[in-house]
Design a protein around this motif. Structure first.
Motif, PDB file in Angstrom:
ATOM      1  N   ALA A   1      14.774   9.494   2.322  1.00  0.00           N
ATOM      2  CA  ALA A   1      13.848   9.929   1.187  1.00  0.00           C
ATOM      3  C   ALA A   1      12.692  10.921   1.769  1.00  0.00           C
ATOM      4  O   ALA A   1      12.390  11.949   1.522  1.00  0.00           O
ATOM      5  N   GLU A   2      12.233  10.268   2.731  1.00  0.00           N
ATOM      6  CA  GLU A   2      11.000  10.711   3.421  1.00  0.00           C
ATOM      7  C   GLU A   2      11.383  12.134   4.094  1.00  0.00           C
ATOM      8  O   GLU A   2      10.702  13.117   3.810  1.00  0.00           O
ATOM      9  N   VAL A   3      12.357  12.150   4.935  1.00  0.00           N
ATOM     10  CA  VAL A   3      12.730  13.329   5.375  1.00  0.00           C
ATOM     11  C   VAL A   3      13.147  14.367   4.400  1.00  0.00           C
ATOM     12  O   VAL A   3      12.694  15.648   4.603  1.00  0.00           O
TER      13      VAL A   3
ATOM     14  N   TYR B   1       0.740  -1.237   0.221  1.00  0.00           N
ATOM     15  CA  TYR B   1      -0.131   0.053   0.131  1.00  0.00           C
ATOM     16  C   TYR B   1       1.016   1.251   0.118  1.00  0.00           C
ATOM     17  O   TYR B   1       0.432   2.294  -0.671  1.00  0.00           O
ATOM     18  N   PHE B   2       2.064   1.314   0.874  1.00  0.00           N
ATOM     19  CA  PHE B   2       2.879   2.215   0.816  1.00  0.00           C
ATOM     20  C   PHE B   2       3.280   2.708  -0.569  1.00  0.00           C
ATOM     21  O   PHE B   2       3.468   3.657  -0.966  1.00  0.00           O
ATOM     22  N   VAL B   3       3.840   1.783  -1.131  1.00  0.00           N
ATOM     23  CA  VAL B   3       4.531   1.876  -2.812  1.00  0.00           C
ATOM     24  C   VAL B   3       3.326   2.475  -3.557  1.00  0.00           C
ATOM     25  O   VAL B   3       3.659   3.425  -4.175  1.00  0.00           O
TER      26      VAL B   3
ATOM     27  N   ASP C   1       1.186  12.907   3.752  1.00  0.00           N
ATOM     28  CA  ASP C   1       1.408  11.450   3.501  1.00  0.00           C
ATOM     29  C   ASP C   1       2.715  11.215   3.823  1.00  0.00           C
ATOM     30  O   ASP C   1       2.919  10.002   4.551  1.00  0.00           O
ATOM     31  N   GLU C   2       3.845  11.862   3.459  1.00  0.00           N
ATOM     32  CA  GLU C   2       5.098  11.534   3.791  1.00  0.00           C
ATOM     33  C   GLU C   2       5.325  11.410   5.264  1.00  0.00           C
ATOM     34  O   GLU C   2       6.229  10.874   5.763  1.00  0.00           O
ATOM     35  N   ARG C   3       4.806  12.381   5.997  1.00  0.00           N
ATOM     36  CA  ARG C   3       4.987  12.378   7.342  1.00  0.00           C
ATOM     37  C   ARG C   3       4.574  11.039   7.900  1.00  0.00           C
ATOM     38  O   ARG C   3       5.296  10.518   8.814  1.00  0.00           O
ATOM     39  N   SER C   4       3.304  10.461   7.500  1.00  0.00           N
ATOM     40  CA  SER C   4       2.977   9.249   8.223  1.00  0.00           C
ATOM     41  C   SER C   4       4.094   8.137   7.515  1.00  0.00           C
ATOM     42  O   SER C   4       4.167   7.091   8.350  1.00  0.00           O
ATOM     43  N   HIS C   5       4.706   8.228   6.411  1.00  0.00           N
ATOM     44  CA  HIS C   5       5.711   7.335   5.924  1.00  0.00           C
ATOM     45  C   HIS C   5       6.722   7.205   6.894  1.00  0.00           C
ATOM     46  O   HIS C   5       7.403   6.310   7.102  1.00  0.00           O
ATOM     47  N   LEU C   6       7.044   8.443   7.340  1.00  0.00           N
ATOM     48  CA  LEU C   6       8.361   8.554   8.210  1.00  0.00           C
ATOM     49  C   LEU C   6       8.062   7.795   9.342  1.00  0.00           C
ATOM     50  O   LEU C   6       8.980   6.927   9.908  1.00  0.00           O
TER      51      LEU C   6
ATOM     52  N   GLU D   1       1.024   4.273  -2.565  1.00  0.00           N
ATOM     53  CA  GLU D   1       0.893   5.723  -2.325  1.00  0.00           C
ATOM     54  C   GLU D   1       1.786   6.560  -3.095  1.00  0.00           C
ATOM     55  O   GLU D   1       1.477   7.650  -3.184  1.00  0.00           O
ATOM     56  N   GLU D   2       3.107   5.936  -3.032  1.00  0.00           N
ATOM     57  CA  GLU D   2       4.131   6.804  -3.502  1.00  0.00           C
ATOM     58  C   GLU D   2       3.839   6.781  -5.004  1.00  0.00           C
ATOM     59  O   GLU D   2       4.198   7.938  -5.625  1.00  0.00           O
ATOM     60  N   HIS D   3       3.418   5.870  -5.662  1.00  0.00           N
ATOM     61  CA  HIS D   3       2.962   6.010  -7.028  1.00  0.00           C
ATOM     62  C   HIS D   3       1.743   7.032  -7.226  1.00  0.00           C
ATOM     63  O   HIS D   3       1.960   7.660  -8.422  1.00  0.00           O
TER      64      HIS D   3
END
Ligand SMILES: [Fe+2]
Ligand SMILES: [Fe+2]
Length: 255
Positions: free
Chosen positions: A130-132, A78-80, A160-165, A82-84
């Motif tokens: 990469a998220e940071v 799911y994460f990947v 979104d990126e904050r949650s990925h972190l 979301e990046e797409h």
């Protein structure tokens, strides 16, 4: 939920709930041609970086690392995705700015090379870097743009990126249970973050300069988020995190 640890099942549900979001419709609500051309190129580079990630999903399902299960693999898939989705949104932003998408770039190649170096743990550490970088860079670009759909989209990606972190920090925390592993993580993490900061500053210097963003401002934000990630991985309590980095009701903010 705040920044406390989630189970992999919890992350799977978190990403699944967000996976049904439709792509936004971007329109010419601003004279985008008046914005610096370097912005389109900069976003095209990030668009390329958001496009990969296939092998990490397979590796997340099939590995013998401690503390993982099928839910982690599904959450990673799911994460990947979301990046797409981010890649698709950024592609729309680049076109809106009159720019062209790119198929190759030296920082994107470097990122892919670093990700493939060793196993899943190093891959996730590189993803965390990469998220940071993404959280700070997208945010700085957004706040230096006039009110527009482009700005709103960049800020949505930041959330979104904050949650990925936090997702990647949960993984790395599970993978660093002993003192020597923690020390090893800190050394590699700081090395990767310094390297990432240098190459991104170099590659995006034109857009940073054209938008009037101070290099010190960029570095200070990267440093703050890098320290936040380090503390989360090392399992320090939330009280140890400086007030300026503590969470709002959803995820950590460093505004
Ligand atoms: Fe992203
Ligand atoms: Fe991300």
């Amino acid at each position: 939920m705040g920044i406390e640890h989630r189970t992999w099942q919890g992350w799977e549900k978190f990403f699944a709930d967000r996976s049904t979001r439709a792509l936004p419709a971007l329109r010419q609500d601003l004279d985008y041609s008046a914005l610096p051309k370097s912005l389109a190129r900069s976003l095209a580079i990030f668009q390329l970086g958001e496009s990969g990630g296939g092998t990490i999903v397979a590796q997340s399902f099939c590995n013998s690392l401690h503390g993982l299960n099928q839910h982690y693999g599904t959450a990673m898939a799911y994460f990947v995705e979301e990046e797409h989705r981010h890649a698709n949104i950024l592609a729309m932003c680049v076109r809106l700015l009159g720019g062209n998408l790119i198929g190759n770039n030296w920082t994107a190649r470097l990122f892919v090379f670093a990700r493939r170096l060793i196993g899943l743990r190093l891959k996730v550490l590189v993803l965390l870097a990469a998220e940071v970088v993404g959280i700070c860079y997208y945010h700085l670009l957004a706040v230096h743009l006039p009110q527009s759909r482009l700005r709103e989209q960049l800020l949505e990606i930041v959330e979104d990126e904050r949650s990925h972190l936090y997702f990647h920090c949960d993984f790395l925390r599970v993978q660093t249970p002993t003192a020597w592993r923690k020390r090893l993580f800190v050394w590699i993490w700081r090395l990767v973050m310094v390297s990432a900061s240098v190459v991104v500053l170099l590659d995006h210097r034109r857009a940073i300069s054209d938008l009037g963003i101070g290099k010190r401002q960029v570095l200070a934000r990267w440093k703050s988020y890098s320290q936040l990630a380090e503390r989360l991985v090392l399992r320090n309590s939330v009280r140890d995190i400086p007030q300026s980095l503590q969470c709002d009701s959803s995820f950590g903010r460093c505004d």
